[in-house]
Scaffold this active site. Structure first.
Site, mmCIF file in Angstrom:
data_model
loop_
_atom_site.group_PDB
_atom_site.id
_atom_site.type_symbol
_atom_site.label_atom_id
_atom_site.label_comp_id
_atom_site.label_asym_id
_atom_site.label_seq_id
_atom_site.Cartn_x
_atom_site.Cartn_y
_atom_site.Cartn_z
ATOM 1 N N SER A 253 1.663 7.246 -2.296
ATOM 2 C CA SER A 253 0.856 7.941 -1.295
ATOM 3 C C SER A 253 -0.583 8.136 -1.742
ATOM 4 O O SER A 253 -0.857 8.381 -2.914
ATOM 5 C CB SER A 253 1.493 9.287 -0.932
ATOM 6 O OG SER A 253 0.931 10.316 -1.705
ATOM 7 N N LYS A 254 -1.443 8.000 -0.765
ATOM 8 C CA LYS A 254 -2.864 8.099 -1.032
ATOM 9 C C LYS A 254 -3.198 9.502 -1.534
ATOM 10 O O LYS A 254 -4.011 9.690 -2.433
ATOM 11 C CB LYS A 254 -3.618 7.821 0.273
ATOM 12 C CG LYS A 254 -4.896 7.063 0.032
ATOM 13 C CD LYS A 254 -5.549 6.699 1.333
ATOM 14 C CE LYS A 254 -7.016 6.477 1.129
ATOM 15 N NZ LYS A 254 -7.802 6.566 2.334
#
Ligand code: GLU
Length: 483
Positions: A253-254
Site C-alpha cells: 500500500s502506498k
C-alpha cells in the site's frame, strides 16, 4: 524464431508500483535474454486519471534501474507513436473494421439504462453483463442517431456460444465459455479506446511476441483473443504474473510506504537490490543463487522459472539483500553513497569520513539508517549509567569505572593514535587487570558512544574519534560512574 519483442505498457499514475516494475523487469529480461527488443508504451487513454509529471516518473525509474528500452515515446522507433493518446485515429480505423465485419457494433445506451441494468445484475447477484440491446440496430438507424448527435460507444460482439481457450505460459491452459463474457466497450463515447481494445491493436501493430502483464488481465484475455481472431492476427505468447502480497495477505500500500519503487529508493535501498529482490518475487532461478546483478539476471532468467502462486513481499529479505549488494560495492563506491547520509548528522566533528565508511561498509543494511547509527560521533548523547551493566560482558558499575580509569591512563600516554596501537595497549591492560576483554572493551565503547549498538567496537570508535575526544568522553564516563 522471429525477433522477440516485449513491451512495458504502464499507465502514468504518478508512481512506479513494485508490481509494475516487476512486470517491466520480466518483460525486459525476456527480451534481452533472446537478444530481442524491449518497448515502452505509455497507456494514457484514461484522461480522467491524468497526473502531471507522471510520465517522467516512468522514464526516471527505468533510467535509474538501467532497464533501457529500445523503442518508446522519447526515442521513437519504427512503430510509433508510442503514446496511446496519440494513436486515437488508429484505434478508430480498426474499430471500424470490426463494425464492418460484424465483430463490433454501435451502442447508444444511456447512462440511466446501463445503471438500471447494473442494478438488475446486482439484485440477481450476477456480475454485470451488457444485455445486447443495441446489437441489431439497422444501419440507417445508426446513421440517423449519429447524425442527431447522440452519444455512442463501440462494443465488441462476443459470440453467444462456444468456448475460447488459450495457453498462458505461467497459468497453463485457460478455457472460458463465451456466454460468460461481456460485450465490452472498445471505443468510449469520448472517442478514446479502452485498454481492452488498445492493448490488442497496439500489441499487434508493434509486433509484440510476448505479452507480460499482471494476472488481473488473465480473465479478460479470452476477449482479446476473440479480437485477434476477428482481425485474423496471430495471438502472442501470454505471460501473466501472480499478485504480490504481504505476509498478512494484504496488498502493498502506498500509505504504508511499501508500494512503490520510490518508497524504497528514497529510504536508501539500492536500485540493484530492489531489482534483484523483485526478480525473485514470482521467479526462481532453479539454483541456490539469490544475489544477482541485472546482467546476471538476464543470463539466468527463463520463463519456465515463473511461478503462479502469489508472491509474498518480505521486507526483511529485501533488507538482507540490500546489505549483500552494499557489500558487493567497493569501499570507494560505498563511500560515495554514504557521504550524504554522514552530512545529515556530522557537522563539526573532526573525523575522517573514510574511517566511518570502513566501519559501515560491512555493517549497513539500509543507507537511510546510517544517520541514526552514527549520530553519537557528532555529539555524545545523554545516557544512563545502567548502560554499563552488561550481564554477558560481566560488567557492573564498579568494574566499569575501574576499567575506564585504567584505560584513560594508558591511552593518555599514547603519542601515536592508531587502531593497532590502541588495540595492543588495551589488550595489555586486560591482561594486567586479569579480566575478560569485554570487561574493558564494553565500558570503553559505552563511554565513547553512549549507545547500546554502535558500528564497530571500542578500539574502532577510539580510532575514529581521535585522542582528544576519546579522552574527553572517557572522563565524562568516569564522572558519571563516580556519582
Ligand atoms: N496499462 C496497463 C497497466 O498499467 C498495462 C497492462 C499491460 O501490460 O498490458 O496496468
Amino acid at each position: 524464431m522471429n525477433e522477440v519483442r516485449t513491451r512495458f505498457a504502464p499507465s502514468p499514475t504518478g508512481y512506479m508500483h513494485i508490481g509494475n516494475l516487476r512486470t517491466a523487469l520480466y518483460a525486459y529480461l525476456i527480451a534481452k535474454k533472446h537478444n530481442g527488443k524491449f518497448i515502452l508504451r505509455i497507456e494514457d487513454t484514461d484522461q480522467g486519471r491524468y497526473v502531471e509529471g507522471a510520465v517522467d516518473v516512468i522514464y526516471n525509474t527505468l533510467n535509474i534501474v538501467g532497464m533501457k528500452h529500445d523503442e518508446g515515446p522519447d526515442i521513437g522507433g519504427p512503430y510509433g507513436p508510442y503514446v496511446q493518446s496519440e494513436r486515437q485515429d488508429i484505434y478508430k480505423e480498426y474499430a471500424q473494421k470490426l463494425v464492418e465485419s460484424g465483430d463490433a457494433y454501435y451502442c447508444f445506451c444511456t447512462k440511466e439504462r446501463l445503471e438500471n441494468l447494473r442494478h438488475d445484475c446486482e439484485a440477481r447477484k450476477m456480475p454485470f453483463k451488457y444485455d445486447g440491446y443495441c446489437r441489431s440496430l439497422s444501419k440507417a438507424e445508426i446513421e440517423d442517431r449519429i447524425a442527431n448527435g447522440e452519444e455512442y460507444v463501440i462494443r465488441q460482439r462476443i459470440p453467444d456460444r462456444g468456448v475460447t481457450t488459450f495457453k498462458d505460459e505461467v497459468y497453463g491452459k485457460i478455457a472460458v465459455e463465451n456466454e460468460t463474457l461481456d460485450d465490452n466497450i472498445l471505443i468510449k463515447s469520448d472517442g478514446m479506446p479502452t485498454y481492452n481494445f488498445a492493448n490488442v491493436v497496439d500489441d499487434h501493430l508493434m509486433g509484440i511476441t510476448h505479452v507480460v502483464r499482471g494476472s488481473e488481465y488473465l480473465s479478460s484475455t479470452p476477449k482479446y483473443n476473440l479480437l485477434y481472431k476477428a482481425f485474423g492476427w496471430e495471438i502472442p505468447n501470454y505471460i501473466h504474473l501472480p499478485l504480490i502480497m504481504k505476509d498478512n495477505g494484504k496488498k502493498l500500500s502506498k500509505r504504508e510506504g511499501d508500494a512503490s519503487f520510490e518508497d524504497f529508493y528514497n529510504k536508501g535501498y539500492l536500485k540493484e537490490a530492489i531489482i534483484n529482490y523483485i526478480a525473485l518475487l514470482g521467479w526462481s532461478p532453479g539454483t541456490e543463487q539469490e544475489v544477482f546483478t541485472l546482467d546476471e539476471l538476464i543470463q539466468a532468467f527463463s520463463i519456465k522459472g515463473l511461478n503462479k502462486s502469489s508472491a509474498i513481499f518480505d521486507p526483511n529479505k529485501l533488507r538482507w539483500m540490500n546489505g549483500e549488494h552494499i557489500r558487493r560495492k567497493s569501499l570507494e563506491e560505498f563511500h560515495e553513497l554514504a557521504l550524504p547520509y554522514y552530512k545529515e548528522v556530522i557537522k563539526d566533528a573532526d573525523i575522517d569520513p573514510m574511517k566511518l565508511s570502513k566501519l559501515l561498509h560491512v555493517r549497513t543494511e539500509v543507507l537511510s539508517e546510517i544517520p541514526e547509527n552514527i549520530d553519537f560521533v557528532e555529539k555524545l548523547p545523554e545516557y544512563d549509567v545502567d548502560l554499563y551493566v552488561h550481564k554477558k560482558m560481566k560488567t557492573n558499575l564498579e568494574n566499569s569505572k575501574e576499567a575506564l580509569i585504567r584505560a584513560y591512563d594508558v591511552l593518555e600516554k599514547l603519542d601515536k593514535w592508531e587502531e593497532e596501537i590502541i588495540h595492543d595497549i588495551l589488550m595489555d591492560l586486560v591482561k594486567d587487570m586479569g579480566v575478560k576483554n569485554g570487561q574493558v572493551l564494553w565500558p570503553v565503547r559505552t563511554a565513547l558512544s553512549g549507545k547500546k549498538f554502535t558500528p564497530g567496537g571500542a578500539i574502532e570508535l577510539a580510532g575514529l574519534l581521535g585522542k582528544e575526544e576519546t579522552l574527553r568522553r572517557l572522563r565524562i564516563g568516569i564522572d558519571k560512574l563516580s556519582k
